[in-house]
Design a protein around this motif. Structure first.
Motif, PDB file in Angstrom:
ATOM      1  N   LYS A   1     -35.235  11.314  84.583  1.00 34.63           N
ATOM      2  CA  LYS A   1     -35.629   9.940  84.247  1.00 34.63           C
ATOM      3  C   LYS A   1     -35.908   9.881  82.754  1.00 34.63           C
ATOM      4  O   LYS A   1     -36.682  10.668  82.222  1.00 34.63           O
ATOM      5  CB  LYS A   1     -36.873   9.522  85.022  1.00 34.63           C
ATOM      6  CG  LYS A   1     -37.296   8.092  84.723  1.00 34.63           C
ATOM      7  CD  LYS A   1     -38.246   7.591  85.774  1.00 34.63           C
ATOM      8  CE  LYS A   1     -38.673   6.178  85.524  1.00 34.63           C
ATOM      9  NZ  LYS A   1     -37.608   5.204  85.582  1.00 34.63           N
TER      10      LYS A   1
ATOM     11  N   MET B   1     -32.203  15.855  88.446  1.00 29.84           N
ATOM     12  CA  MET B   1     -32.339  14.411  88.356  1.00 29.84           C
ATOM     13  C   MET B   1     -33.319  14.145  87.220  1.00 29.84           C
ATOM     14  O   MET B   1     -34.420  14.692  87.204  1.00 29.84           O
ATOM     15  CB  MET B   1     -32.885  13.856  89.676  1.00 29.84           C
ATOM     16  CG  MET B   1     -32.871  12.365  89.773  1.00 29.84           C
ATOM     17  SD  MET B   1     -31.212  11.692  89.967  1.00 29.84           S
ATOM     18  CE  MET B   1     -30.722  12.411  91.519  1.00 29.84           C
TER      19      MET B   1
ATOM     20  N   ASP C   1     -22.396  14.640  84.008  1.00 27.07           N
ATOM     21  CA  ASP C   1     -23.546  13.780  84.291  1.00 27.07           C
ATOM     22  C   ASP C   1     -23.073  12.466  84.878  1.00 27.07           C
ATOM     23  O   ASP C   1     -21.952  12.022  84.633  1.00 27.07           O
ATOM     24  CB  ASP C   1     -24.388  13.550  83.033  1.00 27.07           C
ATOM     25  CG  ASP C   1     -23.565  13.077  81.857  1.00 27.07           C
ATOM     26  OD1 ASP C   1     -23.190  11.890  81.837  1.00 27.07           O
ATOM     27  OD2 ASP C   1     -23.306  13.893  80.956  1.00 27.07           O
ATOM     28  N   ILE C   2     -23.948  11.882  85.676  1.00 26.31           N
ATOM     29  CA  ILE C   2     -23.687  10.590  86.303  1.00 26.31           C
ATOM     30  C   ILE C   2     -24.873   9.692  86.007  1.00 26.31           C
ATOM     31  O   ILE C   2     -26.021  10.065  86.254  1.00 26.31           O
ATOM     32  CB  ILE C   2     -23.530  10.731  87.834  1.00 26.31           C
ATOM     33  CG1 ILE C   2     -22.392  11.689  88.159  1.00 26.31           C
ATOM     34  CG2 ILE C   2     -23.307   9.373  88.479  1.00 26.31           C
ATOM     35  CD1 ILE C   2     -22.351  12.110  89.611  1.00 26.31           C
ATOM     36  N   ARG C   3     -24.603   8.533  85.445  1.00 29.10           N
ATOM     37  CA  ARG C   3     -25.666   7.569  85.186  1.00 29.10           C
ATOM     38  C   ARG C   3     -25.879   6.761  86.466  1.00 29.10           C
ATOM     39  O   ARG C   3     -24.984   6.067  86.933  1.00 29.10           O
ATOM     40  CB  ARG C   3     -25.279   6.652  84.033  1.00 29.10           C
ATOM     41  CG  ARG C   3     -26.402   5.753  83.605  1.00 29.10           C
ATOM     42  CD  ARG C   3     -26.040   4.931  82.382  1.00 29.10           C
ATOM     43  NE  ARG C   3     -27.269   4.599  81.695  1.00 29.10           N
ATOM     44  CZ  ARG C   3     -27.373   4.450  80.403  1.00 29.10           C
ATOM     45  NH1 ARG C   3     -26.317   4.591  79.638  1.00 29.10           N
ATOM     46  NH2 ARG C   3     -28.533   4.160  79.860  1.00 29.10           N
ATOM     47  N   LEU C   4     -27.081   6.879  87.029  1.00 29.74           N
ATOM     48  CA  LEU C   4     -27.401   6.205  88.283  1.00 29.74           C
ATOM     49  C   LEU C   4     -28.064   4.854  88.064  1.00 29.74           C
ATOM     50  O   LEU C   4     -27.974   3.974  88.918  1.00 29.74           O
ATOM     51  CB  LEU C   4     -28.294   7.104  89.141  1.00 29.74           C
ATOM     52  CG  LEU C   4     -27.685   8.478  89.467  1.00 29.74           C
ATOM     53  CD1 LEU C   4     -28.703   9.364  90.145  1.00 29.74           C
ATOM     54  CD2 LEU C   4     -26.440   8.299  90.330  1.00 29.74           C
ATOM     55  N   SER C   5     -28.739   4.695  86.938  1.00 24.38           N
ATOM     56  CA  SER C   5     -29.321   3.415  86.522  1.00 24.38           C
ATOM     57  C   SER C   5     -29.522   3.493  85.017  1.00 24.38           C
ATOM     58  O   SER C   5     -29.131   4.477  84.393  1.00 24.38           O
ATOM     59  CB  SER C   5     -30.646   3.141  87.256  1.00 24.38           C
ATOM     60  OG  SER C   5     -31.652   4.039  86.825  1.00 24.38           O
TER      61      SER C   5
ATOM     62  N   PHE D   1     -30.439   9.693  85.373  1.00 21.62           N
ATOM     63  CA  PHE D   1     -29.202  10.465  85.311  1.00 21.62           C
ATOM     64  C   PHE D   1     -29.277  11.657  86.254  1.00 21.62           C
ATOM     65  O   PHE D   1     -30.334  12.263  86.421  1.00 21.62           O
ATOM     66  CB  PHE D   1     -28.975  11.028  83.893  1.00 21.62           C
ATOM     67  CG  PHE D   1     -28.575  10.013  82.885  1.00 21.62           C
ATOM     68  CD1 PHE D   1     -27.233   9.823  82.571  1.00 21.62           C
ATOM     69  CD2 PHE D   1     -29.525   9.256  82.214  1.00 21.62           C
ATOM     70  CE1 PHE D   1     -26.854   8.894  81.615  1.00 21.62           C
ATOM     71  CE2 PHE D   1     -29.156   8.325  81.261  1.00 21.62           C
ATOM     72  CZ  PHE D   1     -27.814   8.133  80.959  1.00 21.62           C
ATOM     73  N   GLU D   2     -28.140  11.991  86.830  1.00 23.94           N
ATOM     74  CA  GLU D   2     -27.996  13.263  87.524  1.00 23.94           C
ATOM     75  C   GLU D   2     -27.128  14.136  86.630  1.00 23.94           C
ATOM     76  O   GLU D   2     -26.044  13.727  86.202  1.00 23.94           O
ATOM     77  CB  GLU D   2     -27.334  13.101  88.885  1.00 23.94           C
ATOM     78  CG  GLU D   2     -27.179  14.420  89.609  1.00 23.94           C
ATOM     79  CD  GLU D   2     -26.525  14.308  90.963  1.00 23.94           C
ATOM     80  OE1 GLU D   2     -26.386  15.358  91.620  1.00 23.94           O
ATOM     81  OE2 GLU D   2     -26.130  13.198  91.369  1.00 23.94           O
TER      82      GLU D   2
END
Length: 162
Positions: A136, A134, A33-37, A41-42
């Motif tokens: 939220k 993706m 996972d990648i925290r985008l904000s 998360f993606e």
């Protein structure tokens, strides 16, 4: 009969254990996972050759619920998602020759035939399931949102942390 039941149970447990476990991405698959904000998360997941698309999707859902709860969110919404399958060459099967012999003996003389059947080796392929979504994170329920605790409680016993 008990031995047969035991062997069937042991075999089904072993096969079920071959699916990708809920784990960070590794040689046998898993999630990343990648925290985008703060609340976006993606999440990606890759299943091994024994994992179905549904199992791989459940890994992503469990990861989304896990991330929501770890970050003090109660719900999450899937903004976008996709699944795909990839196939790769895994090797060749072993060729095999089987010979059947029939003989008849009359006194000191034997008459007979032999038949050999050859099964050639063949290529073997493995399919892997890949998914991405993706997500939220939300502090309260909203239209289309999923309850993180409910998803976690349903999926964790089936595919969760060991």
């Amino acid at each position: 009969m008990r031995v047969v039941r035991f062997l069937l149970l042991a075999g089904s447990l072993a096969l079920g254990a071959c699916q990708t476990p809920y784990q960070a991405e590794g040689i046998g698959g898993g999630y990343e996972d990648i925290r985008l904000s703060d609340d976006l998360f993606e999440i990606r997941a890759r299943g091994n050759g024994y994992s179905s698309a549904a199992h791989t999707r459940n890994i992503m859902l469990l990861r989304a619920a896990d991330l929501a709860l770890q970050n003090n969110f109660s719900h999450f919404a899937i903004l976008d998602g996709s699944m795909r399958e990839s196939t790769r060459f895994a090797g060749m099967s072993t060729g095999m020759a089987t010979t059947n012999v029939q003989a008849t003996v009359y006194g000191n003389t034997a008459y007979g035939t032999a038949t050999t059947v050859y099964t050639p080796s063949s290529p073997q392929y493995v399919s892997n399931q890949h998914g991405a979504m993706m997500v939220k994170m939300l502090h309260s329920p909203s239209q289309g949102a999923l309850d993180a605790r409910m998803i976690y409680d349903q999926l964790n016993p089936k595919i969760g942390k060991r």
